[in-house]
Design a protein around this motif. Structure first.
Motif, PDB file in Angstrom:
ATOM      1  N   ILE A 106       0.550  -1.292   0.011  1.00 15.68           N
ATOM      2  CA  ILE A 106       0.180  -0.163  -0.147  1.00 15.68           C
ATOM      3  C   ILE A 106       1.083   0.923   0.025  1.00 15.68           C
ATOM      4  CG2 ILE A 106      -1.607   1.658   1.531  1.00 15.68           C
ATOM      5  CD1 ILE A 106      -2.074  -1.297   2.561  1.00 15.68           C
ATOM      6  N   PRO A 107       0.776   2.141  -0.723  1.00 15.43           N
ATOM      7  CA  PRO A 107       1.148   3.486  -1.263  1.00 15.43           C
ATOM      8  C   PRO A 107       0.930   4.278   0.074  1.00 15.43           C
ATOM      9  CG  PRO A 107       0.081   3.106  -2.295  1.00 15.43           C
ATOM     10  CD  PRO A 107      -0.058   1.964  -2.076  1.00 15.43           C
ATOM     11  N   GLU A 108       2.165   5.135   0.788  1.00 17.51           N
ATOM     12  CA  GLU A 108       2.212   6.207   2.369  1.00 17.51           C
ATOM     13  C   GLU A 108       2.678   7.145   1.559  1.00 17.51           C
ATOM     14  OE1 GLU A 108       2.470   6.062   6.313  1.00 17.51           O
ATOM     15  OE2 GLU A 108       2.334   3.973   5.227  1.00 17.51           O
ATOM     16  N   LYS A 109       2.246   8.621   1.576  1.00 16.22           N
ATOM     17  CA  LYS A 109       3.225   9.944   1.138  1.00 16.22           C
ATOM     18  C   LYS A 109       4.310   9.870   2.691  1.00 16.22           C
ATOM     19  CE  LYS A 109       3.392  11.228  -3.124  1.00 16.22           C
ATOM     20  NZ  LYS A 109       3.890  11.220  -3.814  1.00 16.22           N
ATOM     21  N   VAL A 110       5.073  10.264   2.500  1.00 15.13           N
ATOM     22  CA  VAL A 110       5.871  10.446   4.241  1.00 15.13           C
ATOM     23  C   VAL A 110       6.832  11.538   3.314  1.00 15.13           C
ATOM     24  CG1 VAL A 110       5.807   7.827   5.014  1.00 15.13           C
ATOM     25  CG2 VAL A 110       7.941   8.632   3.295  1.00 15.13           C
ATOM     26  N   SER A 111       7.309  11.983   4.314  1.00  9.86           N
ATOM     27  CA  SER A 111       7.966  13.170   4.620  1.00  9.86           C
ATOM     28  C   SER A 111       9.981  12.859   5.030  1.00  9.86           C
ATOM     29  CB  SER A 111       7.809  15.195   4.432  1.00  9.86           C
ATOM     30  OG  SER A 111       6.356  15.503   4.449  1.00  9.86           O
ATOM     31  N   VAL A 112      10.753  12.909   4.300  1.00  8.90           N
ATOM     32  CA  VAL A 112      12.111  12.379   4.510  1.00  8.90           C
ATOM     33  C   VAL A 112      13.220  13.791   4.480  1.00  8.90           C
ATOM     34  CG1 VAL A 112      11.472  10.257   4.255  1.00  8.90           C
ATOM     35  CG2 VAL A 112      12.492  11.487   2.648  1.00  8.90           C
ATOM     36  N   PRO A 113      14.385  14.341   4.829  1.00 10.84           N
ATOM     37  CA  PRO A 113      14.580  14.661   4.764  1.00 10.84           C
ATOM     38  C   PRO A 113      15.533  15.060   3.771  1.00 10.84           C
ATOM     39  CG  PRO A 113      15.592  14.189   6.951  1.00 10.84           C
ATOM     40  CD  PRO A 113      14.891  12.933   6.323  1.00 10.84           C
ATOM     41  N   VAL A 114      15.535  15.973   2.951  1.00 12.73           N
ATOM     42  CA  VAL A 114      16.286  15.984   2.090  1.00 12.73           C
ATOM     43  C   VAL A 114      17.783  15.692   1.436  1.00 12.73           C
ATOM     44  CG1 VAL A 114      17.068  17.907  -0.285  1.00 12.73           C
ATOM     45  CG2 VAL A 114      14.773  18.112   1.061  1.00 12.73           C
ATOM     46  N   GLU A 115      18.743  15.986   2.334  1.00 13.99           N
ATOM     47  CA  GLU A 115      19.931  14.990   2.414  1.00 13.99           C
ATOM     48  C   GLU A 115      19.505  14.035   2.904  1.00 13.99           C
ATOM     49  OE1 GLU A 115      22.535  16.916   5.088  1.00 13.99           O
ATOM     50  OE2 GLU A 115      22.153  18.938   3.949  1.00 13.99           O
ATOM     51  N   GLU A 116      20.240  12.852   2.272  1.00 13.70           N
ATOM     52  CA  GLU A 116      19.997  11.476   1.899  1.00 13.70           C
ATOM     53  C   GLU A 116      18.466  10.747   1.863  1.00 13.70           C
ATOM     54  OE1 GLU A 116      22.945  10.085   5.081  1.00 13.70           O
ATOM     55  OE2 GLU A 116      24.445  10.903   4.110  1.00 13.70           O
ATOM     56  N   PRO A 117      17.828  10.811   0.855  1.00 11.62           N
ATOM     57  CA  PRO A 117      16.116  10.224   1.387  1.00 11.62           C
ATOM     58  C   PRO A 117      16.374   8.957   1.138  1.00 11.62           C
ATOM     59  CG  PRO A 117      16.539  11.462  -1.052  1.00 11.62           C
ATOM     60  CD  PRO A 117      17.822  11.598   0.413  1.00 11.62           C
ATOM     61  N   VAL A 118      16.779   8.796   0.340  1.00 14.91           N
ATOM     62  CA  VAL A 118      17.225   7.096   0.718  1.00 14.91           C
ATOM     63  C   VAL A 118      17.665   6.897   1.277  1.00 14.91           C
ATOM     64  CG1 VAL A 118      18.025   5.335  -1.212  1.00 14.91           C
ATOM     65  CG2 VAL A 118      17.788   7.077  -2.309  1.00 14.91           C
ATOM     66  N   THR A 119      19.160   6.736   2.376  1.00 16.49           N
ATOM     67  CA  THR A 119      19.230   6.254   3.478  1.00 16.49           C
ATOM     68  C   THR A 119      17.424   6.698   4.386  1.00 16.49           C
ATOM     69  OG1 THR A 119      20.768   6.462   3.222  1.00 16.49           O
ATOM     70  CG2 THR A 119      21.273   6.116   4.998  1.00 16.49           C
ATOM     71  N   ASN A 120      17.189   7.489   4.482  1.00 20.54           N
ATOM     72  CA  ASN A 120      15.860   7.856   5.035  1.00 20.54           C
ATOM     73  C   ASN A 120      14.515   7.560   5.321  1.00 20.54           C
ATOM     74  OD1 ASN A 120      17.334  10.055   7.809  1.00 20.54           O
ATOM     75  ND2 ASN A 120      17.499  11.331   5.167  1.00 20.54           N
ATOM     76  N   VAL A 121      14.020   6.932   4.022  1.00 14.64           N
ATOM     77  CA  VAL A 121      13.326   6.365   3.667  1.00 14.64           C
ATOM     78  C   VAL A 121      13.628   4.594   4.313  1.00 14.64           C
ATOM     79  CG1 VAL A 121      13.522   5.610   1.400  1.00 14.64           C
ATOM     80  CG2 VAL A 121      11.099   5.667   2.344  1.00 14.64           C
ATOM     81  N   VAL A 122      14.665   3.560   3.784  1.00 10.87           N
ATOM     82  CA  VAL A 122      14.869   2.820   4.555  1.00 10.87           C
ATOM     83  C   VAL A 122      14.602   2.796   5.538  1.00 10.87           C
ATOM     84  CG1 VAL A 122      16.689   0.997   4.766  1.00 10.87           C
ATOM     85  CG2 VAL A 122      16.337   2.295   2.307  1.00 10.87           C
ATOM     86  N   SER A 123      14.974   3.713   6.770  1.00  5.51           N
ATOM     87  CA  SER A 123      14.896   3.679   8.183  1.00  5.51           C
ATOM     88  C   SER A 123      13.768   3.825   8.474  1.00  5.51           C
ATOM     89  CB  SER A 123      16.022   4.700   8.859  1.00  5.51           C
ATOM     90  OG  SER A 123      15.725   5.138   9.816  1.00  5.51           O
TER      91      SER A 123
END
Length: 203
Positions: A106-123
């Motif tokens: 299921i897709p869900e919109k979230v906000s992550v820091p602009v710096e290193e967004p991939v790492t933050n979304v994996v977290s």
């Protein structure tokens, strides 16, 4: 002879009185002149301020502050910038989370820091999968030539290992990571690989 004395005696008396009066007036005038010729010290006014030592004399700045017509310096100068906590800029990404039946993501919109967004979304995804019996001590994300490699580190205190995860748990963890990383087109990720301390994870 008696007649002459009668007229002259009063005249002489009047003349003497006039002379004495003029002498007295001259003496008085002389006294007044002599009195005014010497300066007298006037007493200090009662409303005068007491003498102040140099250390007690107010400065110009203090006098300005006390003046009712003087505006406060704070009104005439810009206020000093207040310390504000810098808020990190964020970007919106689509996160894919498994449903309770492990049938779809299921897709869900979230906000992550602009710096290193991939790492933050994996977290964010790993936090949802971290349980009391399965826990991670760390992870790394490396992207090269459109291929993202997610290296997981299982905590030594974890009761379960990756190989002991059920198919539903594997779908919720690895399926969510793969779908999220490849679906956000701004990252240009075409493929996702999973490793554990550098060793490929066979699903």
């Amino acid at each position: 002879m008696n007649t002459i004395k009668r007229y002259f005696l009063p005249l002489i008396f009047v003349t003497m009185v006039v002379n004495l009066s003029s002498c007295s007036s001259n003496t008085t005038a002389g006294n007044i002149d002599s009195a005014t010729s010497y300066p007298t010290t006037a007493p200090a006014p009662t409303n005068s301020l007491p003498s102040q030592s140099p250390s007690q004399i107010p400065s110009v700045a203090q006098l300005r502050e006390k003046s009712p017509n003087q505006k406060s310096s704070k009104e005439n100068t810009p206020s000093s910038p207040t310390s504000k906590v810098a808020t990190a800029k964020t970007t919106s990404v689509t996160l894919y989370i498994s449903d309770t039946q492990c049938q779809k993501l299921i897709p869900e919109k979230v906000s992550v820091p602009v710096e290193e967004p991939v790492t933050n979304v994996v977290s964010k995804i790993l936090e949802k999968r971290d349980t009391s019996d399965f826990s991670l001590s760390g992870y790394r994300v490396n992207i090269k030539n459109g291929i993202a490699t997610v290296d997981l580190r299982i905590s030594p205190e974890s009761k379960r290992q990756i190989t002991s995860l059920s198919s539903c748990e594997q779908f919720a963890l690895f399926g969510s990571l793969r779908k999220t990383l490849t679906s956000n087109a701004q990252w240009n990720i075409k493929e996702v690989r999973f490793t554990e301390r550098g060793e490929d994870i066979v699903l």
